[in-house]
Structure formats: structure tokens, C-alpha cells
Design a protein around this motif. Structure first.
Motif, PDB file in Angstrom:
ATOM      1  N   ASN A  41       0.793  -1.231   0.000  1.00 44.28           N
ATOM      2  CA  ASN A  41       0.000   0.000   0.000  1.00 44.28           C
ATOM      3  C   ASN A  41       0.825   1.280   0.000  1.00 44.28           C
ATOM      4  OD1 ASN A  41       0.916   0.061   2.634  1.00 44.28           O
ATOM      5  ND2 ASN A  41      -1.096   0.206   3.555  1.00 44.28           N
ATOM      6  N   GLU A  66      -4.141  -3.227   0.330  1.00 44.25           N
ATOM      7  CA  GLU A  66      -4.446  -1.938   0.951  1.00 44.25           C
ATOM      8  C   GLU A  66      -4.021  -1.831   2.407  1.00 44.25           C
ATOM      9  OE1 GLU A  66      -5.320   0.708  -0.618  1.00 44.25           O
ATOM     10  OE2 GLU A  66      -5.661  -0.272  -2.531  1.00 44.25           O
ATOM     11  N   THR A  67      -3.887  -2.936   3.104  1.00 46.37           N
ATOM     12  CA  THR A  67      -3.523  -2.875   4.519  1.00 46.37           C
ATOM     13  C   THR A  67      -2.145  -3.465   4.806  1.00 46.37           C
ATOM     14  OG1 THR A  67      -4.608  -4.975   4.981  1.00 46.37           O
ATOM     15  CG2 THR A  67      -5.941  -2.979   5.239  1.00 46.37           C
ATOM     16  N   ILE A 104      -8.269  -8.373   1.889  1.00 43.25           N
ATOM     17  CA  ILE A 104      -8.322  -6.938   2.123  1.00 43.25           C
ATOM     18  C   ILE A 104      -7.528  -6.252   1.032  1.00 43.25           C
ATOM     19  CG2 ILE A 104      -7.926  -5.157   3.863  1.00 43.25           C
ATOM     20  CD1 ILE A 104      -7.934  -7.375   5.937  1.00 43.25           C
TER      21      ILE A 104
END
Length: 108
Positions: A41, A66-67, A104
Motif C-alpha cells: 500500500n 491496501e492494509t 483486504i
């Protein structure tokens, strides 16, 4: 953090099925070995755009975790990197399946 994808990337690294970092990923793309590109990310927008440029019209999937930071991704695969090419169809499909089943990650 998506533990399934991170775990799969760790296994793929041990199996020698990954290319680590921007330059090695670009080479894998050029040689048509890349089946999936995984991006942390906090990779710069410039690097993301450049790797997508190298990908061009190839059907290689690209996912951004994203995480997951560069540090977390690096720890999982044992090498400092924010961009990884998965060069094995089985591992690539398993990562994509893990993403769909509740990962995620976010397509870019």
C-alpha cells in the motif's frame, strides 16, 4: 492484513516462485513469466504507474494490498520489496481466490 495472501506469498518465496522488487518484476513481465503482480500500500504512485506501463496489454492481474505495508510484505517474503511478481499460475490463482474470499486487497 490478509493473512492468507501473505502466507501464500511466503510459501511462494520459499518455493522460488517470486520475483522481488520493481526491476525483477519488470523483467518477469517482459519475459512473460509474471502471472500476478502484488503491490504494497505504501509503494509510490510513480512506481505503480511504471509497473503498469511495463505490464501493458498483458493479462497479468495486479492487486494492491491496501492494509499491507512494504515492511510487512518484506517480512513475509524475506526480502525488502514493495512490488512482487508471482511467477507460478497455482500460487497466483490461490492469491486471487484468497482476495475474493475475504481478502483486504483492492484491484488497481
Amino acid at each position: 492484513m490478509n493473512n492468507k495472501i501473505i502466507s501464500l506469498l511466503g510459501f511462494a518465496a520459499k518455493a522460488g516462485k517470486l520475483s522481488f522488487g520493481f526491476d525483477m518484476t519488470a523483467q518477469a513481465i517482459k519475459r512473460k513469466k509474471s502471472k500476478l503482480i502484488v503491490i504494497a500500500n505504501d509503494v509510490s504512485e510513480k512506481s505503480k504507474k511504471e509497473i503498469l506501463f511495463f505490464k501493458g496489454e498483458q493479462k497479468t492481474e495486479v492487486i494492491t494490498l491496501e492494509t499491507v505495508s512494504i515492511a510487512e510484505l518484506s517480512k513475509a517474503v524475506g526480502k525488502k520489496c514493495g512490488i512482487i511478481s508471482v511467477n507460478d499460475e497455482g500460487f497466483a490463482q490461490a492469491c486471487l481466490k484468497a482476495r475474493i474470499e475475504g481478502g483486504i486487497a483492492n484491484d488497481k
